[in-house]
Enzyme design. Structure first.
Site, PDB file in Angstrom:
ATOM      1  CD1 TRP A 481      -2.683   1.706   0.780  1.00 24.22           C
ATOM      2  CD2 TRP A 481      -1.243   2.524   1.969  1.00 24.22           C
ATOM      3  NE1 TRP A 481      -3.018   2.996   1.001  1.00 24.22           N
ATOM      4  CE2 TRP A 481      -2.132   3.598   1.794  1.00 24.22           C
ATOM      5  CE3 TRP A 481      -0.042   2.897   2.949  1.00 24.22           C
ATOM      6  CZ2 TRP A 481      -2.074   4.905   2.321  1.00 24.22           C
ATOM      7  CZ3 TRP A 481       0.089   4.103   3.285  1.00 24.22           C
ATOM      8  CH2 TRP A 481      -0.821   5.053   3.120  1.00 24.22           C
ATOM      9  CG  ASN A 482       4.626   3.452   2.507  1.00 24.51           C
ATOM     10  OD1 ASN A 482       4.781   4.156   1.455  1.00 24.51           O
ATOM     11  ND2 ASN A 482       4.563   3.814   3.713  1.00 24.51           N
ATOM     12  CG  ASP A 483       2.211   3.856  -4.454  1.00 25.40           C
ATOM     13  OD1 ASP A 483       2.388   2.611  -4.684  1.00 25.40           O
ATOM     14  OD2 ASP A 483       1.445   4.522  -4.695  1.00 25.40           O
ATOM     15  CB  CYS A 484       6.931   6.154  -0.800  1.00 25.39           C
ATOM     16  SG  CYS A 484       5.935   7.026  -1.820  1.00 25.39           S
ATOM     17  CG  ASN A 486       9.933   2.092  -3.413  1.00 26.49           C
ATOM     18  OD1 ASN A 486      10.253   3.314  -3.583  1.00 26.49           O
ATOM     19  ND2 ASN A 486       8.763   1.812  -3.664  1.00 26.49           N
TER      20      ASN A 486
END
Ligand code: BGC
Ligand code: IFM
Length: 811
Positions: A481-484, A486
């Protein structure tokens, strides 16, 4: 400080000063034609897709901000002004902008001349209507010159902003009386054009921006308006615009009305154009005729209002808290509908040229609008599922026009598949339509590879189940969910950044958040299996869920809270052992709302840690301590300065997860505190700090580490709308759709007394009155349905009954 106020009776927010901290906007349109309109009349229109079929130009990041819109210049002697204040910014004797549901109304006055501008997109027609009424409130005759203005976009908004060597030579228009046709591209396509017209004879027009504005001038002071006379210019290349000039005489007390329509026409494919490159005006004229009198406009506005009243009648709360009532009954549901239409494409922060529809975003948005438009939710589910791959993974985004997966972004976000289970289960619970599971749905939009929707769900579940890492937790892939976050970015290449990182497929990073999703939606998938008689599969699914539950307890617990993840080197993320990013919000919210750690007493600890470490007066931050420098192995999250976005911002989307989690523990006071801290109506008084619209949620509020703590950004297009509606309607107020009925189990602040809810559910109306005589936070003592006392909290579906009178006593 406030810049306006709520009018709950009319379902409007009334802005009383045009000088708001940021443009405060509204959305017009509910089907195919959409406009954004700000409190100073800025914004733009498009048909279906803000990138490909944009009718009017907008300049993001412009100085002054929010320039370009539909502008109506009023010239009386030497005074020039516009009802929305911008772009002329003449000081007005009166100004208000009422943003209502699908319409906006500007009421302004200068020198006893009253202007009322109504803007809306009617139901079932592709146009924006601007009805302008001018009234002479003085005792002398007034002579006025009115100039309209829109600037056409050459359709593809990206090309329009970049390909000037071509674009300056392609603009074409036709003018016929009061009708201005924008027909750029018609030469080769012959399939669409725009029309901008007024229902009155004109004294002049302009279609060339240069002729109207003048070189080195701006929309603030066009030459033509200053001169008081149009030049009747016909655009040839350069920048086509639409401008009408009407000279008006108003006797004392007299009012005149002008209806301007900006319409989009798509010709049928077998259309016969009049002759080469002359457009067929018939459909445009038919459209204009439908709105050429005040009566027709008013009746279209009434239909629009009826449409909204009908929608909002599906869920209505009566409590003694006005702020809660207005958010639940009006604005939260309205925002859910806007996210249904826009996903994350066009706002004042999303340019409409980048993202299409997000897989996870659209699945979550659906949770907030499924009760309002179940049929369209059904269609949406089938569109989303068709962008899934055969192995259960999915394109992260798809294009709204083609509905095809976006190849540039591809797949690899490992939370995506499970969100499909989330939205399908919500849809079935809302509608009872288990038939949807038998729909044949292609993989990757390839009809030859079609399987039932049930098979898609199975592959969603199995994707996570078969992609586990060293701790038996789900692999995170590019991000969850947290696109950032990585975590699979590792490289020894100098200059490598998260933007170039490509080794996510081989990475072993694991996500506790996806594990929690798997528990939550795995249980839901098991219920679906059970519902359709797949007993053996149900058992196997529940066994996998149990294993995941245990993996979280064994490897996802850090002592005082849930861990966030393991990185590609199996190092902990979101642990007390970390220097920064010791605690993250997502696993605390999602583990607890999935029931993980509740019976073991961990859930309470986790939520207490959230309160202690992540809470602020403006909401709950995403993580703490913020990352202070860039780490390639963490990715984009550490690229943000502390306190912004995913790096310790108050990311509103997951605040409702914490609130829901609190309701799981029965802590109604705290659940409501978390709810109200980021709730627009409750923070209206600090609009000068919050800055975005006080009637809708923003994606993010700057966290404690940021200079402007409390300042919001990215309003409107955020999953916060859907999740908050789920939270407040299903968990706080406690009205939850189930496969076999509607359950009632509120978790409220102790101080809350009696409240009533009207809920439309499966073609029946439920009038529910909830009393809280003992002032408890949770617990249903009795439930009476149509005079009969029930066991438990479920209002069962009673065959043939369309009216349920329900009384609940908490205690
Ligand atoms: C962007 C982030 C953003 C996220 C969600 C990412 O692709 O780079 O800045 O927060 O998507 O909108
Ligand atoms: O989950 C994402 C969402 O898909 C887009 N907005 C931001 C969220 C958190 O990164």
């Amino acid at each position: 400080m406030k810049y306006g106020y709520f009018d709950d009776t009319n379902k409007e927010y009334i802005i009383t000063s045009p000088n708001t901290p940021l443009p405060w906007i509204n959305y017009l349109g509910s089907d195919n034609f959409f406009s954004l309109i700000s409190n100073t009349c800025g914004g733009y229109s498009f048909y279906k897709d803000a990138k490909m079929l944009r009718l009017t130009r907008y300049r993001y990041n412009n100085v002054p901000q929010d320039c370009n819109g539909r502008y109506y210049y009023i010239k009386e002697e030497n005074d020039i002004w516009t009802p929305g204040w911008q772009p002329v910014k003449t000081s007005l004797d009166e100004y208000s902008c009422r943003h209502g549901l699908g319409y906006s109304i500007f009421s302004s006055a200068k020198n006893n001349l009253q202007a009322t501008l109504l803007a809306f997109v009617p139901r079932n027609d592709n146009c924006e209507i601007n009805q302008l009424k001018l009234k002479n409130n003085s005792n002398k005759e007034k002579k006025i010159s009115l100039f309209s203005y829109v600037e056409f976009c050459l359709w593809n908004a990206v090309d329009d902003m970049t390909n000037f060597q071509r674009n300056y030579s392609i603009g074409e228009v036709e003018v016929h009386g009061s009708e201005i046709y924008h027909k750029t591209e018609y030469r080769e396509r012959r399939n669409h054009y725009a029309v901008y017209a007024v229902n009155s004879p004109v004294d002049g027009f302009d279609t060339s921006r240069d002729a109207f504005i003048g070189p080195y001038k701006s929309v603030e002071g066009p030459e033509v308006v200053a001169a008081g006379k149009s030049t009747n210019s016909i655009a040839s290349g350069w920048a086509p615009i639409g401008s009408h000039n009407i000279n008006i005489i108003l006797q004392p007390g007299e009012e005149k009305s002008f209806i301007f329509v900006l319409g989009y026409i798509e010709n049928p494919s077998d259309d016969k154009w009049e002759s080469d490159n002359i457009i067929n005006k018939k459909p445009a004229r038919e459209l204009l005729n439908r709105y050429n009198t005040d009566e027709k406009v008013e009746s279209a506005l009434l239909k629009l209002k009826q449409h909204w009243n009908h929608l909002l009648d599906h869920f209505n709360l009566e409590s003694n808290d006005d702020k809660l009532n207005r958010m639940v009954n009006i604005w939260n549901q309205y925002q859910c509908m806007v996210t249904f239409n826009m996903s994350r494409s066009a706002s004042y922060f999303e340019s409409g040229t980048g993202r299409g529809m997000g897989f996870r975003d659209s699945c979550q948005d659906l949770l907030g609008f499924v009760h309002l438009i179940p049929d369209r939710a059904r269609e949406r589910i089938l569109d989303i599922a068709a962008t899934q791959f055969e192995d259960g993974s999915a394109y992260h985004q798809y294009q709204p026009l083609t509905k095809k997966g976006n190849l540039d972004i591809g797949s690899g976000f490992n939370d995506d598949p499970l969100w499909l289970i989330a939205c399908v289960s919500a849809y079935i619970k809302e509608t009872g339509d288990i038939g949807i599971l038998n729909e044949m749905v292609p993989f990757d939009n390839n009809e030859e590879k079609s399987q039932t929707l049930m098979e898609h769900l199975r592959r969603s579940f199995q994707y996570t189940n078969t992609h586990l890492g060293p701790h038996k937790l789900p692999l995170i892939g590019r991000a969850d969910w947290n696109d950032c976050l990585n975590l699979n970015c590792f490289s020894n290449e100098p200059g490598e950044s998260f933007q170039t990182c490509s080794n996510f497929e081989s990475g072993k990073a694991e996500s506790v958040f996806i594990a929690a999703m798997f528990v939550k939606y795995g249980k839901e998938y098991a219920k679906i299996c059970n519902l359709i008689g797949l007993g053996e599969e149900t058992d196997k699914v529940l066994e996998s869920v149990e294993n995941m539950y245990n993996a979280i307890l064994d490897h996802g617990w850090d002592g005082e809270w849930f861990l966030r993840a393991y990185d590609a080197y199996s190092e902990k993320i979101g642990s007390k052992e970390c220097a920064s990013g010791q605690i993250f919000i997502e696993p605390q919210g999602f583990c607890v709302l999935a029931g993980v750690g509740v019976k073991e007493g961990l859930a309470q600890k986790a939520l207490d840690s959230v309160k202690e470490r992540l809470d602020t007066r403006y909401g709950v931050m995403l993580l703490q301590p913020a990352y202070t420098k860039y780490h390639l192995n963490l990715g984009e999250i550490s690229s943000y300065p502390p306190g912004y976005k995913e790096n310790a911002g108050i990311f509103c989307h997951n605040n409702p997860w914490i609130s829901i989690a609190e309701t799981v523990l029965g802590r109604g006071d705290r659940a409501f505190e978390v709810y109200s801290k980021i709730c627009p109506a409750y923070i209206e008084d600090i609009s000068e700090i919050h800055r975005t619209e006080p009637y809708v949620y923003s994606q993010m509020i700057a966290g404690r580490d940021a200079a402007a703590h409390g300042e919001a950004k990215n309003s409107w297009l955020t999953g916060t709308a859907a999740w908050t509606f789920v939270n407040v309607s299903q968990y706080i107020l406690g009205i939850m759709p189930a496969y076999d009925g509607l359950s009632v189990d509120p978790c409220i602040p102790k101080s809350m007394d009696t409240f009533k809810i009207k809920r439309k559910f499966r073609n029946a109306t439920y009038n529910i009155t909830i009393h809280n005589p003992k002032h408890v936070e949770k617990g249903v003592k009795s439930l009476t349905v149509n005079g009969q006392e029930m066991e438990g909290i479920l209002i069962p579906l009673l065959p043939g009954v369309t009216q349920y009178d329900v009384t609940v006593i908490m205690g």
